[in-house]
Structure formats: structure tokens, C-alpha cells
Scaffold this motif. Structure first.
Motif, PDB file in Angstrom:
ATOM      1  N   HIS A 371       0.918  -1.199  -0.035  1.00  0.00           N
ATOM      2  CA  HIS A 371      -0.039   0.001  -0.101  1.00  0.00           C
ATOM      3  C   HIS A 371       0.879   1.178  -0.077  1.00  0.00           C
ATOM      4  N   VAL A 372       2.158   1.132   0.693  1.00  0.00           N
ATOM      5  CA  VAL A 372       3.137   2.381   0.621  1.00  0.00           C
ATOM      6  C   VAL A 372       3.499   2.515  -0.513  1.00  0.00           C
ATOM      7  N   LEU A 373       4.039   1.366  -1.331  1.00  0.00           N
ATOM      8  CA  LEU A 373       4.613   1.531  -2.522  1.00  0.00           C
ATOM      9  C   LEU A 373       3.527   2.197  -3.817  1.00  0.00           C
ATOM     10  N   ALA A 374       2.181   1.855  -3.333  1.00  0.00           N
ATOM     11  CA  ALA A 374       0.956   2.203  -4.362  1.00  0.00           C
ATOM     12  C   ALA A 374       0.856   3.881  -4.096  1.00  0.00           C
ATOM     13  N   ASP A 375       1.146   4.130  -2.870  1.00  0.00           N
ATOM     14  CA  ASP A 375       0.996   5.597  -2.817  1.00  0.00           C
ATOM     15  C   ASP A 375       2.045   6.368  -3.332  1.00  0.00           C
ATOM     16  N   LEU A 376       3.185   5.598  -3.580  1.00  0.00           N
ATOM     17  CA  LEU A 376       4.396   6.359  -4.210  1.00  0.00           C
ATOM     18  C   LEU A 376       4.557   6.043  -5.806  1.00  0.00           C
ATOM     19  N   ARG A 377       3.778   5.284  -6.219  1.00  0.00           N
ATOM     20  CA  ARG A 377       4.170   4.810  -7.371  1.00  0.00           C
ATOM     21  C   ARG A 377       4.232   5.774  -8.750  1.00  0.00           C
ATOM     22  N   ALA A 378       3.331   6.679  -8.566  1.00  0.00           N
ATOM     23  CA  ALA A 378       3.473   7.859  -9.430  1.00  0.00           C
ATOM     24  C   ALA A 378       4.587   8.702  -9.779  1.00  0.00           C
ATOM     25  N   GLN A 379       5.236   8.600  -8.658  1.00  0.00           N
ATOM     26  CA  GLN A 379       6.452   9.572  -8.441  1.00  0.00           C
ATOM     27  C   GLN A 379       7.812   8.915  -9.280  1.00  0.00           C
ATOM     28  N   ARG A 380       8.441   9.827  -9.929  1.00  0.00           N
ATOM     29  CA  ARG A 380       9.466   9.320 -10.685  1.00  0.00           C
ATOM     30  C   ARG A 380      10.974   8.870  -9.994  1.00  0.00           C
ATOM     31  N   ARG A 381      11.014   9.552  -8.882  1.00  0.00           N
ATOM     32  CA  ARG A 381      12.258   9.171  -7.920  1.00  0.00           C
ATOM     33  C   ARG A 381      11.820   9.358  -6.415  1.00  0.00           C
ATOM     34  N   VAL A 382      12.132   8.760  -5.529  1.00  0.00           N
ATOM     35  CA  VAL A 382      11.797   9.054  -4.093  1.00  0.00           C
ATOM     36  C   VAL A 382      12.916   8.447  -3.149  1.00  0.00           C
ATOM     37  N   SER A 383      13.260   9.402  -2.535  1.00  0.00           N
ATOM     38  CA  SER A 383      14.429   9.295  -1.420  1.00  0.00           C
ATOM     39  C   SER A 383      14.094   8.177  -0.406  1.00  0.00           C
ATOM     40  N   LEU A 384      14.990   7.802   0.568  1.00  0.00           N
ATOM     41  CA  LEU A 384      14.636   6.904   1.666  1.00  0.00           C
ATOM     42  C   LEU A 384      13.874   7.576   2.682  1.00  0.00           C
ATOM     43  N   GLY A 385      14.356   9.007   2.816  1.00  0.00           N
ATOM     44  CA  GLY A 385      13.611   9.753   3.857  1.00  0.00           C
ATOM     45  C   GLY A 385      12.109   9.812   3.474  1.00  0.00           C
ATOM     46  N   ALA A 386      11.677   9.971   2.286  1.00  0.00           N
ATOM     47  CA  ALA A 386      10.277  10.208   1.833  1.00  0.00           C
ATOM     48  C   ALA A 386       9.501   8.895   1.699  1.00  0.00           C
ATOM     49  N   LEU A 387      10.273   7.689   1.553  1.00  0.00           N
ATOM     50  CA  LEU A 387       9.783   6.500   1.648  1.00  0.00           C
ATOM     51  C   LEU A 387       9.395   6.133   3.059  1.00  0.00           C
ATOM     52  N   GLY A 388      10.385   6.461   4.328  1.00  0.00           N
ATOM     53  CA  GLY A 388       9.928   6.387   5.605  1.00  0.00           C
ATOM     54  C   GLY A 388       9.023   7.337   6.177  1.00  0.00           C
ATOM     55  N   ALA A 389       8.915   8.456   5.341  1.00  0.00           N
ATOM     56  CA  ALA A 389       7.654   9.405   6.043  1.00  0.00           C
ATOM     57  C   ALA A 389       6.532   8.606   5.562  1.00  0.00           C
ATOM     58  N   ALA A 390       6.518   8.026   4.522  1.00  0.00           N
ATOM     59  CA  ALA A 390       5.120   7.379   3.642  1.00  0.00           C
ATOM     60  C   ALA A 390       4.633   6.037   4.688  1.00  0.00           C
ATOM     61  N   ILE A 391       5.697   5.422   4.943  1.00  0.00           N
ATOM     62  CA  ILE A 391       5.532   4.016   5.674  1.00  0.00           C
ATOM     63  C   ILE A 391       5.069   4.449   7.149  1.00  0.00           C
TER      64      ILE A 391
END
Length: 447
Positions: A371-391
């Protein structure tokens, strides 16, 4: 901006015209050491630059320069040049610079298309690719106009051009809910019949879509390139173009029955589930794909849980040996030098498993990593910080930092014993009495 591309059997002729400001410099974003070459005493290809000609308003040659270190210092609005595939297709084929055979091949778009700097590509600029010669197969759909195939792309697409294939002998569309994924098969004698290839890639794509949390990518372009091998799929790669594009080698001598047990196609297409991660995050992208290649066949009911969890457990054991006490962060940095791919892939899979587990525990099974990956799927590039915030946002509590640090900074894969043991996962079977066995079942069901 208009690109006119003539794809011949073993060379690509390109003419590009900038309709805006005149670029002072052009870029070849994917330039590698084998961009162009000639035989060097029988020892391989000797690197050379790509010779480019600028054209005046009448289309006549005005100046000539060579690409060096990815740059072309040639102020010009119109350029013409040739990308030769002879050396790559006959002597040194690869998925980067050219693979296949004369008349049916693929390569990365950023290996042969020169692009202007970012400042000359603001949003809203019209970019048109017009192809002649061999029929193209690209990340984006093309429209036939007379003797040309025309593709319109966005400025950002010139930074992620994906795989381009030409002269495919067969194309077909996969049957997937909510998605249109297309496959092109290059020329090359294969022992396995086409219906086996289609069923194999259909299964891999269906597994990826099943893990997409209800939001699969609308389009993925997949190229199958025959190569001299008895393995069903010796190698593959997904590029982060929008839409995604994938290229997979298919063994010419591989028997039809060997494709039923192949895992590489499933692994590669799992990369369509996540965005491109910034920085040294190979452990994460490969870990997610490795984790899901084990979990997806269980979730769709095609494989026994004990079989696939056993694969993960054995991978973790091998990876721990490869890591030699190094942290996951360190072993990722030296992965190629030490050939420690198992440590990075399975170390990342263990990290993905724990993130998935902690997300489900925090949300009482409502949300998982997909579900987190689906939230971010439209973005071209994601930092680990942004991934952590989404998680953490999905979890409602901070879980990212603790899990990340435990895997990246401690001895790689050492957490495997305790984590897999608590879930009842072992190399040879499952323990239904383990304290976390119920959570393992919830991972399998996605609930």
C-alpha cells in the motif's frame, strides 16, 4: 523538438531539431564505455566517441564534433549522427548498448538519443519522435502515420528513455485487470514455442499485478531477447521510464519445461511495483523484488507456502555467508567487487519482510508494504526519507527508522534467524506453533 529516427538492420540514423532556443551543449545521458567501438587486436572493443554533425538552415553540414564523457560541446539547433550496432550485435551484445540480431534488436534509448540540457526542456515543450525503417517498440504507444511511427513524449521522458526495440518478430498483449502490458519478441531460434513464452510472461506479470494493492501500472513494455543459453531467463532488467520498460534474455536452448520453474521474470516485473529510489538503495529495490517473488505465488495460491518461504530462508542463509559480517549498507557498496549479490538481494528481502510485518501489526492488518508503494508509484524518484515518511504515515506510528537502522547498520542478515524463527519459517518447512505463525499467514493472505 523533433527527432527523426531511421532504424536500419545494424545502425540507427538520427536527426534532431530543437524548435526553441539553440542548445550550446547536448547530452548523452546513458553514455558508456562501449557506445561506439572497433575491434582492438581481437581483445574486444576499443571505445570511441560518437561523431555528430551540426546542420545549417539548408540541412547542410556546418560543423562536426564528438561526444566525450557524455557531453557534446557543439552549439547547434539541428544535429545528425549514426549509432552503429555492428560491434554490439555481433561481438559484444548487451541490454544497454545493443542486443539481438541485425534487423531485430533492442538497446537503451539514452544510449543513442542526444538531448538538450534541462533548462531548455521546461514543462509544456512539445517533443515528437518520428521513426522509419524497422518498426519500433517503445515504453510509449506509437501511432502509424504513412511510412512513419510517431510518438509524443514529455520533457521528463527524455531523462528516462527506457528500452527501445526494433524489428520484433511478434508482439502480443497480456491479459491483466486494469492494465495493458505489451510484449515484443525479437528474432532468434528458440527451443520453447511461443505459447510457452506467453504463458510464462503472463504468469510473471499476473504475480506483479496481484501485489499492486489494486493499482497496477497501466502500461509496461516488455522485450524478450533470445540469447545463446540453456537457462530459461539468464538475465533481465527494468528501467524506470514512464511507463516502465523491461528487457529479459530468453535462452535459445532452454527446454519448454524449464520455464515453469523460472523466477527471474517474476523478480524483474516486481520492480514495476516501486518507484526509483535515490542514492545507494540497491538493497531496497532488489530486496522488495526478491521478497515479492516469494510472496506473490503464495498469495495467488499457485505455490505452497512452505516451498516459497523455504526459498527465502535458504537465500538468507547464503546471503549471511556472503556478507562476511559486513553491514547491509557496506555490502551494498562493495556488492559488485565481492560478487555478494545474494547478501544484498536477500538482505533487502529481509528488510522488506520486516517492514511489511510491522506495518500490518501497527494497522491491525489493514495496510502492508504494497500500500505504501502504491502511494508512491506515480513519483519518478523517491528518497529513502520520503519512503520512511510514507511508511510511518500509513502505520500511524514511527517504525521506519528502527527497522532501517537494524538492517543497515548491524551485521547483514543476522536478524534473519530471530525474525524468520518467530514466524515459523525454516529452510525445510514451517512451524505452525511459532509465536508469529498467525502473522505469517496474514502476510500470505494480504490481510
Amino acid at each position: 523538438m523533433v527527432y527523426r529516427i531511421e532504424a536500419g538492420p545494424s545502425r540507427i540514423e538520427v536527426q534532431v531539431e530543437s524548435t526553441g532556443d539553440k542548445p550550446e551543449r547536448w547530452l548523452l545521458l546513458g553514455q558508456g564505455p562501449r557506445l561506439e567501438g572497433e575491434r582492438d587486436g581481437g581483445q574486444g572493443l576499443r571505445p570511441q566517441g560518437l561523431e555528430v554533425r551540426s546542420l545549417d538552415a539548408r540541412g547542410e553540414e556546418a560543423a562536426t564534433a564528438r561526444v566525450a564523457k557524455g557531453f557534446l560541446d557543439l552549439p547547434a539547433r539541428r544535429l545528425r549522427y549514426t549509432y552503429s550496432l555492428k560491434g554490439h550485435l555481433r561481438a559484444d551484445p548487451d541490454l544497454e548498448h545493443g542486443a539481438g540480431s541485425p534487423g531485430s534488436y533492442l538497446l537503451r534509448g539514452d544510449r543513442y538519443l542526444l538531448v538538450p540540457p534541462d533548462a531548455l526542456l521546461p514543462d509544456g515543450v512539445s517533443i515528437e519522435l518520428r521513426f522509419r525503417g524497422l518498426e519500433p517498440f517503445l515504453p510509449w504507444p506509437s501511432e502509424r502515420q504513412g511510412e512513419e511511427w510517431v510518438v509524443h513524449v514529455r520533457p521528463s521522458d527524455l531523462r528516462q528513455l527506457g528500452f527501445h526495440a526494433f524489428g520484433a518478430r511478434r508482439r502480443f498483449e497480456l491479459e491483466l485487470p486494469g492494465a495493458r502490458w505489451e510484449v515484443a519478441v525479437l528474432e532468434g531460434g528458440l527451443l520453447a514455442p511461443d505459447e510457452v513464452l506467453q504463458a510464462w510472461i503472463q504468469k510473471a506479470a499476473s504475480d506483479a499485478v496481484a501485489m499492486a494493492a489494486g493499482a497496477p501500472r497501466e502500461r509496461v513494455a516488455i522485450v524478450l531477447a533470445p540469447v545463446s543459453s540453456a537457462e530459461p531467463a539468464p538475465f533481465g532488467r527494468v528501467l524506470y521510464s514512464q511507463p516502465r520498460s523491461a528487457a529479459i534474455y530468453v535462452g535459445q536452448r532452454a527446454p519448454a519445461r524449464s520455464f515453469s520453474g523460472d523466477w527471474l521474470a517474476t523478480h524483474e516485473l516486481m520492480h514495476t511495483l516501486h518507484p526509483r529510489f535515490s542514492g545507494q538503495a540497491r538493497f531496497l529495490s532488489e530486496g522488495i523484488a526478491s521478497y515479492y517473488q516469494c510472496l506473490a505465488p503464495i498469495r495467488v495460491g499457485r505455490e505452497e507456502a512452505a516451498t516459497l518461504w523455504g526459498t527465502l530462508a535458504r537465500g538468507v542463509t547464503r546471503g549471511r555467508t556472503e556478507a562476511q559480517g559486513r553491514s547491509l549498507r557496506e555490502v551494498t557498496r562493495v556488492m559488485h567487487r565481492l560478487q555478494a549479490y545474494g547478501a544484498v538481494y536477500w538482505g533487502g528481502a529481509l528488510l522488506a519482510l520486516e517492514l511489511d510485518l510491522e506495518l500490518r501489526r501497527a494497522t491491525k492488518g489493514e495496510f502492508g508494504l504494497e500500500h505504501v508503494l502504491a502511494d508512491l508509484r506515480a513519483q519518478r524518484r523517491v528518497s529513502l526519507g520520503a519512503l520512511g515518511a510514507a511508511i510511518d504515515a500509513r502505520a500511524g506510528v514511527p517504525i521506519w527508522a528502527a527497522v532501517r537502522d537494524a538492517h543497515l547498520n548491524g551485521q547483514a542478515l543476522e536478524r534473519g534467524r530471530a525474525l524468520l524463527g518467530s514466524l515459523g519459517i525454516g529452510p525445510e518447512g514451517l512451524d505452525p506453533e511459532a509465536t508469529g505463525a498467525e502473522w505469517r499467514k496474514r502476510l500470505e493472505l494480504g490481510s
